[in-house]
Design a protein around this motif. Structure first.
Motif, mmCIF file in Angstrom:
data_model
loop_
_atom_site.group_PDB
_atom_site.id
_atom_site.type_symbol
_atom_site.label_atom_id
_atom_site.label_comp_id
_atom_site.label_asym_id
_atom_site.label_seq_id
_atom_site.Cartn_x
_atom_site.Cartn_y
_atom_site.Cartn_z
ATOM 1 N N PHE A 178 56.289 89.171 32.401
ATOM 2 C CA PHE A 178 57.305 89.689 31.490
ATOM 3 C C PHE A 178 58.274 90.630 32.191
ATOM 4 C CE2 PHE A 178 53.514 88.573 29.216
ATOM 5 C CZ PHE A 178 53.995 87.816 28.162
ATOM 6 N N HIS A 181 60.610 88.267 34.004
ATOM 7 C CA HIS A 181 61.354 87.311 33.183
ATOM 8 C C HIS A 181 62.530 87.939 32.442
ATOM 9 C CE1 HIS A 181 61.664 83.370 31.252
ATOM 10 N NE2 HIS A 181 61.988 84.024 30.161
ATOM 11 N N ALA A 182 62.358 89.171 31.961
ATOM 12 C CA ALA A 182 63.415 89.806 31.157
ATOM 13 C C ALA A 182 64.754 89.897 31.888
ATOM 14 C CB ALA A 182 62.959 91.182 30.683
ATOM 15 N N PRO A 211 67.418 90.022 25.678
ATOM 16 C CA PRO A 211 66.060 89.847 26.231
ATOM 17 C C PRO A 211 65.294 91.158 26.386
ATOM 18 C CG PRO A 211 67.611 88.460 27.405
ATOM 19 C CD PRO A 211 68.421 89.367 26.532
ATOM 20 N N PHE A 212 65.989 92.240 26.722
ATOM 21 C CA PHE A 212 65.317 93.523 26.892
ATOM 22 C C PHE A 212 64.890 94.117 25.546
ATOM 23 C CE2 PHE A 212 68.078 93.182 30.660
ATOM 24 C CZ PHE A 212 67.119 93.331 31.652
ATOM 25 N N VAL A 215 61.702 91.664 24.251
ATOM 26 C CA VAL A 215 60.595 91.350 25.150
ATOM 27 C C VAL A 215 59.232 91.627 24.527
ATOM 28 C CG1 VAL A 215 60.734 93.621 26.197
ATOM 29 C CG2 VAL A 215 59.613 91.771 27.416
ATOM 30 N N THR A 230 58.042 82.153 26.684
ATOM 31 C CA THR A 230 59.304 82.789 26.948
ATOM 32 C C THR A 230 60.325 82.654 25.838
ATOM 33 O OG1 THR A 230 60.829 81.290 27.816
ATOM 34 C CG2 THR A 230 58.983 81.864 29.158
ATOM 35 N N ALA A 232 62.059 85.803 24.388
ATOM 36 C CA ALA A 232 62.485 87.169 24.481
ATOM 37 C C ALA A 232 62.187 87.594 25.866
ATOM 38 C CB ALA A 232 61.707 87.994 23.499
ATOM 39 N N THR A 233 61.302 86.964 26.455
ATOM 40 C CA THR A 233 60.999 87.053 27.870
ATOM 41 C C THR A 233 59.627 86.557 28.107
ATOM 42 O OG1 THR A 233 59.708 88.855 28.515
ATOM 43 C CG2 THR A 233 61.833 89.380 27.708
#
Length: 234
Positions: A178, A181-182, A211-212, A215, A230, A232-233
């Motif tokens: 995570f 990914h964000a 996304p942040f 997450v 995945t 939101a992340t």
């Protein structure tokens, strides 16, 4: 079935997968245009004065296959993370992740419309899912490499992070997924949707923040069910 034909078929699929994934990382645009009345669209479905709305637009079947393969490969790689949480069977993961992506990209389109974006729903979903699928595999590979580095063990043992999400973020090696990914999703999703919706830099920046802000949704799903989803992340 002829083994040679089977090998050739598998090779063709893998070659196309690698080509699309690599192209997405270099230039995040839709490589599987939505199918309109049985034919793939040749350009993004951007609204313009006097332009007729296309009907019967659907996601390209190859995009769904590309996404499913990304989830399967990413899930297998994630299973190699040392000490990660137990996860459901692969089929359950594929179905759940794809469903989550549809929900996430649909909500993302609503945000784009609130920002006065001019792209159509099917185009938003198509390019967003392609980006999500590509980053799912890339992030899984980077997370596996990161979890194997000595520095990650030092971070996990640092008392500085005790009490953050109950210590869950840094106590589980799966959480590194995570953390990687964000920011990747923020960059690639904002670039992809900028073209689809004709966004300027300000609205592109607003998309990059999403996304942040979201997450915690996939992270909590991972903590509770061991799912890497995945959106939101994840």
């Amino acid at each position: 079935m002829d083994p040679k034909k089977l090998v050739d078929f598998a090779s063709e699929i893998l070659t196309e997968y690698i080509k699309v994934a690599a192209s997405t990382l270099v230039h995040p645009v839709s490589y599987y245009q939505p199918v309109i009345d049985g034919n793939a669209a040749s350009s993004p479905l951007i609204e313009s004065p006097g332009r007729a709305r296309p009907r019967n637009a659907w996601l390209h079947p190859k995009l769904l296959a590309f996404s499913a393969l990304s989830v399967l490969l990413g899930t297998w790689i994630n299973s190699l993370l040392p000490g990660r949480r137990e996860s459901p069977e692969n089929l359950v993961v594929v179905i759940f992740v794809l469903f989550y992506w549809f929900f996430y990209t649909s909500a993302l389109h609503l945000v784009c419309r609130l920002l006065k974006g001019r792209g159509r729903y099917i185009e938003t979903v198509a390019v967003s899912i392609q980006v999500l699928a590509t980053l799912y595999l890339v992030t899984s590979c980077l997370a596996l490499i990161g979890a194997a580095l000595p520095g990650w063990e030092m971070v996990r043992n640092a008392t500085l992070f005790e009490g953050v999400f109950g210590g869950e973020i840094f106590s589980d090696p799966g959480s590194i997924f995570f953390l990687i990914h964000a920011p990747l999703l923020a960059v690639y999703l904002s670039l992809a949707l900028k073209r689809v919706h004709s966004f300027g830099w300000l609205r592109q920046g607003a998309i990059a923040i999403i996304p942040f802000l979201t997450v915690w949704i996939p992270f909590l799903l991972y903590i509770r069910y061991g799912l890497f989803v995945t959106g939101a992340t994840i």
